[in-house]
Scaffold this active site. Sequence first.
Site, mmCIF file in Angstrom:
data_model
loop_
_atom_site.group_PDB
_atom_site.id
_atom_site.type_symbol
_atom_site.label_atom_id
_atom_site.label_comp_id
_atom_site.label_asym_id
_atom_site.label_seq_id
_atom_site.Cartn_x
_atom_site.Cartn_y
_atom_site.Cartn_z
ATOM 1 C CG ASP A 83 -1.865 1.055 1.371
ATOM 2 O OD1 ASP A 83 -3.058 0.779 1.216
ATOM 3 O OD2 ASP A 83 -1.444 2.211 1.611
ATOM 4 C CG HIS A 140 -7.315 12.358 -8.411
ATOM 5 N ND1 HIS A 140 -7.519 11.378 -9.347
ATOM 6 C CD2 HIS A 140 -7.788 11.870 -7.230
ATOM 7 C CE1 HIS A 140 -8.105 10.349 -8.757
ATOM 8 N NE2 HIS A 140 -8.291 10.631 -7.478
ATOM 9 C CG ASP A 186 -5.009 8.947 -11.633
ATOM 10 O OD1 ASP A 186 -5.280 8.479 -10.511
ATOM 11 O OD2 ASP A 186 -5.869 9.366 -12.421
ATOM 12 C CD GLU A 233 -4.194 3.695 -0.942
ATOM 13 O OE1 GLU A 233 -5.165 2.895 -0.932
ATOM 14 O OE2 GLU A 233 -3.461 3.917 0.037
HETATM 15 N N1 LIG Z 1 -5.010 9.661 -7.691
HETATM 16 C C1 LIG Z 1 -5.720 8.625 -7.236
HETATM 17 N N2 LIG Z 1 -6.024 8.526 -5.935
HETATM 18 C C2 LIG Z 1 -6.708 7.465 -5.484
HETATM 19 C C3 LIG Z 1 -7.132 6.451 -6.355
HETATM 20 N N3 LIG Z 1 -7.795 5.511 -5.630
HETATM 21 C C4 LIG Z 1 -7.781 5.921 -4.347
HETATM 22 N N4 LIG Z 1 -7.113 7.111 -4.241
HETATM 23 C C5 LIG Z 1 -6.849 7.910 -3.047
HETATM 24 O O1 LIG Z 1 -5.951 7.219 -2.208
HETATM 25 C C6 LIG Z 1 -6.039 7.804 -0.919
HETATM 26 C C7 LIG Z 1 -5.853 6.736 0.134
HETATM 27 O O2 LIG Z 1 -5.737 7.395 1.336
HETATM 28 P P1 LIG Z 1 -5.737 6.678 2.726
HETATM 29 O O3 LIG Z 1 -6.511 5.384 2.686
HETATM 30 O O4 LIG Z 1 -6.126 7.689 3.749
HETATM 31 O O5 LIG Z 1 -4.279 6.229 2.969
HETATM 32 P P2 LIG Z 1 -2.894 6.973 2.832
HETATM 33 O O6 LIG Z 1 -3.008 8.446 2.724
HETATM 34 O O7 LIG Z 1 -2.152 6.300 1.719
HETATM 35 O O8 LIG Z 1 -2.205 6.675 4.206
HETATM 36 P P3 LIG Z 1 -1.578 5.326 4.708
HETATM 37 O O9 LIG Z 1 -2.105 4.191 3.880
HETATM 38 O O10 LIG Z 1 -2.009 5.227 6.129
HETATM 39 O O11 LIG Z 1 -0.107 5.454 4.590
HETATM 40 C C8 LIG Z 1 -7.390 8.518 -0.851
HETATM 41 O O12 LIG Z 1 -7.156 9.910 -0.813
HETATM 42 C C9 LIG Z 1 -8.060 8.147 -2.173
HETATM 43 O O13 LIG Z 1 -8.827 9.212 -2.706
HETATM 44 C C10 LIG Z 1 -6.820 6.575 -7.752
HETATM 45 O O14 LIG Z 1 -7.154 5.736 -8.588
HETATM 46 N N5 LIG Z 1 -6.113 7.669 -8.119
#
Ligand SMILES: Nc1nc2c(ncn2[C@@H]2O[C@H](COP(=O)(O)OP(=O)(O)OP(=O)(O)O)[C@@H](O)[C@H]2O)c(=O)[nH]1
Length: 240
Positions: free
Chosen positions: A114, A127, A131, A157
């Site tokens: 992750d 964003h 991506d 992610e």
């Molecule tokens: N750009 C982009 N962002 C995505 C996508 N799918 C999910 N996200 C974003 O990924 C982020 C995941 O954030 P969190 O689950 O809070 O986790 P994190 O910020 O990575 O923190 P930790 O996992 O605790 O290290 C969210 O802001 C989602 O909007 C995608 O396909 N593209």
Amino acid sequence: MSKVDLFEQEALALQRANDVLAMAAPDPSAYRTALQELVQHYGQLMRQSRRLISRSDRTERELNQLNARLQQLSDELDYKARHDNLTGALNRGAVFERAHQVLQKSPMSLVVLDIDFFKRINDEFGHPTGDAVIRELVARLRTTVDGVGVIGRVGGEEFTILLPGMALEPAVVLAGRIRQAIAGERFGCLPARPVTSSFGVAWATAGSDFEQAYARADQALYQAKRSGRNRVESEETVTG
Ligand SMILES: Nc1nc2c(ncn2[C@@H]2O[C@H](COP(=O)(O)OP(=O)(O)OP(=O)(O)O)[C@@H](O)[C@H]2O)c(=O)[nH]1
């Protein structure tokens, strides 16, 4: 409704020729007329047959082209149903299906990873950069596990790598190499700051339940996050 005889004229000409043949002493001009009629109809039939054959050849070629296009579209649909369109990796459904298939025959290790603080990347750089980071990360995964593992994007992610036949220890070593391949060099799409990921590794025996192994790998990933991120933990190092 009466049936239309498509060969009515030809049948009549044939009938007249037969009548002439059946005459005991026909007049030579009757022979000639019957023969002329037969020649005319025979020529016409040949021309029409040639036209029909060439039309049917053309239709067959068109049908073959349509069939090939249909097959191509069906392959494309199948591909889209099984792959994530941002990265080309297997999607969650497809990677779980593959895992079940593998476990029917052999043991395997699995790595879940992750991206760390990915929300901040989105928030700070937008964003589209997020991506691009996901795409570049998958490209690095491919280079590192090429030929050994199956890569799936199981969440936004979050990724899973299936390692059929691989024991836990080498899988942990491989996860360490992947961690380094991500954290060791700045991403071309995000040179301003490093990208790191956290990893959880688990092992599943042949015939065992994939979901349970996935949960163990996920627990290890959770521990890697809690312990500071940018690190690899395995189910053996999970402290509960
Ligand atoms: N750009 C982009 N962002 C995505 C996508 N799918 C999910 N996200 C974003 O990924 C982020 C995941 O954030 P969190 O689950 O809070 O986790 P994190 O910020 O990575 O923190 P930790 O996992 O605790 O290290 C969210 O802001 C989602 O909007 C995608 O396909 N593209």
